[in-house]
Design a protein around this motif. Sequence first.
Motif, mmCIF file in Angstrom:
data_model
loop_
_atom_site.group_PDB
_atom_site.id
_atom_site.type_symbol
_atom_site.label_atom_id
_atom_site.label_comp_id
_atom_site.label_asym_id
_atom_site.label_seq_id
_atom_site.Cartn_x
_atom_site.Cartn_y
_atom_site.Cartn_z
ATOM 1 N N PRO A 30 13.318 59.551 57.682
ATOM 2 C CA PRO A 30 13.092 60.202 56.209
ATOM 3 C C PRO A 30 13.227 61.373 56.144
ATOM 4 O O PRO A 30 13.864 61.988 55.306
ATOM 5 C CB PRO A 30 11.416 59.667 55.928
ATOM 6 C CG PRO A 30 11.359 58.510 56.838
ATOM 7 C CD PRO A 30 12.131 58.875 57.989
ATOM 8 N N VAL A 31 13.153 62.257 57.485
ATOM 9 C CA VAL A 31 13.450 63.535 57.597
ATOM 10 C C VAL A 31 14.896 63.911 57.441
ATOM 11 O O VAL A 31 15.351 64.946 56.510
ATOM 12 C CB VAL A 31 12.792 64.192 58.739
ATOM 13 C CG1 VAL A 31 12.970 65.755 58.930
ATOM 14 C CG2 VAL A 31 11.350 64.021 58.694
ATOM 15 N N ALA A 32 15.673 63.105 58.114
ATOM 16 C CA ALA A 32 17.144 63.503 58.264
ATOM 17 C C ALA A 32 17.749 63.375 56.820
ATOM 18 O O ALA A 32 18.523 64.039 56.164
ATOM 19 C CB ALA A 32 17.664 62.700 59.425
ATOM 20 N N ALA A 33 17.399 62.120 56.223
ATOM 21 C CA ALA A 33 17.666 61.605 54.805
ATOM 22 C C ALA A 33 17.369 62.741 53.869
ATOM 23 O O ALA A 33 18.190 63.065 53.024
ATOM 24 C CB ALA A 33 17.298 60.262 54.355
ATOM 25 N N TYR A 34 16.158 63.368 54.109
ATOM 26 C CA TYR A 34 15.769 64.315 53.110
ATOM 27 C C TYR A 34 16.708 65.615 53.021
ATOM 28 O O TYR A 34 16.908 66.301 52.299
ATOM 29 C CB TYR A 34 14.212 64.695 53.254
ATOM 30 C CG TYR A 34 13.652 65.622 52.061
ATOM 31 C CD1 TYR A 34 13.219 65.088 50.857
ATOM 32 C CD2 TYR A 34 13.503 66.828 52.373
ATOM 33 C CE1 TYR A 34 12.583 66.041 49.999
ATOM 34 C CE2 TYR A 34 12.913 67.670 51.547
ATOM 35 C CZ TYR A 34 12.404 67.218 50.180
ATOM 36 O OH TYR A 34 11.978 68.061 49.256
ATOM 37 N N ALA A 35 16.693 65.931 54.425
ATOM 38 C CA ALA A 35 17.692 67.431 54.762
ATOM 39 C C ALA A 35 19.157 66.990 54.146
ATOM 40 O O ALA A 35 19.758 67.863 53.691
ATOM 41 C CB ALA A 35 17.546 67.294 56.211
ATOM 42 N N GLY B 221 21.394 72.638 51.144
ATOM 43 C CA GLY B 221 22.744 73.111 50.444
ATOM 44 C C GLY B 221 23.190 72.306 49.190
ATOM 45 O O GLY B 221 24.393 72.282 49.017
ATOM 46 N N GLY B 222 22.248 71.776 48.571
ATOM 47 C CA GLY B 222 22.279 70.948 47.336
ATOM 48 C C GLY B 222 23.215 69.746 47.699
ATOM 49 O O GLY B 222 23.956 68.986 46.852
ATOM 50 N N GLN C 101 17.645 72.680 62.149
ATOM 51 C CA GLN C 101 18.531 72.343 60.659
ATOM 52 C C GLN C 101 19.326 73.571 60.517
ATOM 53 O O GLN C 101 20.557 73.819 60.413
ATOM 54 C CB GLN C 101 17.979 71.944 59.593
ATOM 55 C CG GLN C 101 17.372 70.627 59.651
ATOM 56 C CD GLN C 101 16.675 70.248 58.375
ATOM 57 O OE1 GLN C 101 16.681 70.942 57.277
ATOM 58 N NE2 GLN C 101 15.647 69.122 58.514
ATOM 59 N N THR C 102 18.658 74.801 60.907
ATOM 60 C CA THR C 102 19.313 76.001 60.463
ATOM 61 C C THR C 102 20.207 76.500 61.751
ATOM 62 O O THR C 102 21.355 77.181 61.431
ATOM 63 C CB THR C 102 18.134 77.398 60.421
ATOM 64 O OG1 THR C 102 17.263 77.032 59.455
ATOM 65 C CG2 THR C 102 18.805 78.611 60.454
ATOM 66 N N ARG C 103 19.992 76.028 62.714
ATOM 67 C CA ARG C 103 21.253 76.138 64.007
ATOM 68 C C ARG C 103 22.319 75.532 63.620
ATOM 69 O O ARG C 103 23.357 75.716 63.926
ATOM 70 C CB ARG C 103 20.444 75.601 65.184
ATOM 71 C CG ARG C 103 21.511 75.931 66.262
ATOM 72 C CD ARG C 103 21.668 77.359 66.841
ATOM 73 N NE ARG C 103 22.221 77.720 67.947
ATOM 74 C CZ ARG C 103 22.662 78.682 68.696
ATOM 75 N NH1 ARG C 103 22.876 79.659 67.598
ATOM 76 N NH2 ARG C 103 23.125 78.607 69.940
ATOM 77 N N LEU C 104 22.066 74.102 63.323
ATOM 78 C CA LEU C 104 23.420 72.935 63.232
ATOM 79 C C LEU C 104 24.021 73.625 61.738
ATOM 80 O O LEU C 104 25.288 73.791 61.593
ATOM 81 C CB LEU C 104 22.573 71.594 62.561
ATOM 82 C CG LEU C 104 23.887 70.574 62.435
ATOM 83 C CD1 LEU C 104 24.669 70.689 63.480
ATOM 84 C CD2 LEU C 104 23.329 69.275 62.144
ATOM 85 N N ARG C 105 23.329 74.222 60.813
ATOM 86 C CA ARG C 105 23.787 74.746 59.628
ATOM 87 C C ARG C 105 24.723 76.080 59.918
ATOM 88 O O ARG C 105 25.951 76.032 59.137
ATOM 89 C CB ARG C 105 22.835 75.038 58.454
ATOM 90 C CG ARG C 105 23.458 75.257 57.280
ATOM 91 C CD ARG C 105 22.260 75.719 56.201
ATOM 92 N NE ARG C 105 21.094 74.584 56.100
ATOM 93 C CZ ARG C 105 20.050 74.850 56.463
ATOM 94 N NH1 ARG C 105 19.440 75.958 57.116
ATOM 95 N NH2 ARG C 105 19.094 73.886 56.437
ATOM 96 N N SER C 106 24.443 76.699 60.766
ATOM 97 C CA SER C 106 25.121 77.963 60.988
ATOM 98 C C SER C 106 26.415 77.544 62.019
ATOM 99 O O SER C 106 27.155 78.592 62.585
ATOM 100 C CB SER C 106 24.138 79.017 61.902
ATOM 101 O OG SER C 106 23.918 78.272 63.374
ATOM 102 N N GLY C 107 26.591 76.379 62.609
ATOM 103 C CA GLY C 107 27.757 75.932 63.136
ATOM 104 C C GLY C 107 27.393 76.082 64.779
ATOM 105 O O GLY C 107 28.179 75.953 65.650
ATOM 106 N N GLY C 108 25.942 75.951 65.109
ATOM 107 C CA GLY C 108 25.574 76.280 66.585
ATOM 108 C C GLY C 108 25.369 74.980 67.309
ATOM 109 O O GLY C 108 25.088 74.794 68.388
ATOM 110 N N PRO D 111 27.165 68.107 60.576
ATOM 111 C CA PRO D 111 27.674 68.798 59.322
ATOM 112 C C PRO D 111 28.638 68.044 58.460
ATOM 113 O O PRO D 111 29.111 67.276 58.809
ATOM 114 C CB PRO D 111 28.639 69.951 60.134
ATOM 115 C CG PRO D 111 27.955 70.224 61.189
ATOM 116 C CD PRO D 111 27.760 68.809 61.679
ATOM 117 N N LYS D 112 28.385 68.196 57.113
ATOM 118 C CA LYS D 112 29.180 67.374 56.329
ATOM 119 C C LYS D 112 30.676 67.489 56.522
ATOM 120 O O LYS D 112 31.251 68.582 56.233
ATOM 121 C CB LYS D 112 28.902 67.317 54.835
ATOM 122 C CG LYS D 112 29.293 66.413 53.778
ATOM 123 C CD LYS D 112 28.376 66.768 52.466
ATOM 124 C CE LYS D 112 28.919 65.427 51.343
ATOM 125 N NZ LYS D 112 28.093 65.638 50.337
ATOM 126 N N GLY D 113 31.251 66.323 56.578
ATOM 127 C CA GLY D 113 32.755 66.242 56.630
ATOM 128 C C GLY D 113 33.232 66.617 58.245
ATOM 129 O O GLY D 113 34.363 66.694 58.331
#
Length: 319
Positions: free
Chosen positions: A241-246, A251-252, A225-232, A170-172
């Motif tokens: 390439p996939v990680a960099a694109y994500a 989330g912009g 990615q959805t799981r990580l985004r939700s804090g899971g 997660p960013k930050g």
Amino acid sequence: MTASTTRRTTAASSRIAAVGAIAVAGALLLTGCGDQTKSKDGGSSSAATSKAPLFSKLPKAIQDKGVIKVGSDIAYAPVEFKDKDGKTAGIDPDLADALGKQLGVKFQFENGTFDTLVTGLRAKRYDMAMSAMTDTKDRQNGVDSKTKKKVGEGADFVDYFTAGVSIYTPKGKDQGIKTWDDLCGKKIVVQRGTVSEDLAKAQSEKCGDKGKISIEAFDTDQQAQTRLRSGGADAGSSDFPVAAYAVKTSGGGNDFQIVGEQVEAAPYGIAVSKDNTQLRDALKEALDAIIKSGDYDKVIAKWGVEAGAVKEAKINGGV
């Protein structure tokens, strides 16, 4: 998405991967999902024609059909994914389109989960698999990477790109995670059947008193990615390439960040059944042709992944 196996890595390749990571990340920030030329059924826009330079190189059955069926996990942007109009887009479909112009046939992408694609080749559901699949000796020989037991006849690969594996958080909120060793005692999300999953399992066995890594595997990278985004989870991992694109798009650009250097740099290969050497050799010749013509470089530059470009096609170049 790298095939499920553990590969040899050297310090030199890690340093090269790190330089490539900087170059690719910067380029990806400038790219997007450009206009596609795929037909509604996900195939190439190339018309089947005997006038194409390499049409005669194809097996007669494919010449007659005018179509090469491609097994692919179409949920792995920017390598292959569905664009806003529901069409198959990305690096692999664009390269397939260029190959189709050399071979005079359509490449029809058919969606499937990554860990079933080689099985689909054996069952003749697909003529080939093209899905960010790493060419490795285990896959060539049909060997399970964990048990080292023979599980099938394997496949041949036509190598067309090079990529490593990255960790993102997660960013930050990197929690000091920079290397795989830093994941001990933490939770990671990955796509099932990939090198990311294998690396996490291997590292977990080395963690000792730091605590094992909690690993949650999903059918697709998007689910992870959805799981990580939700804090899971604390981190995720996928091909660079996939990680960099994500990181660039989710989330912009505010959801994720890449941490540390990419590792396990290895070739992506188009998988073909071992009994289909004529198709394998035709694909290699077509790939060499688009590299020579510059069409390959145009696709690679379009998606900002020049760091992974190859100079020639190779058969079974993985280790």
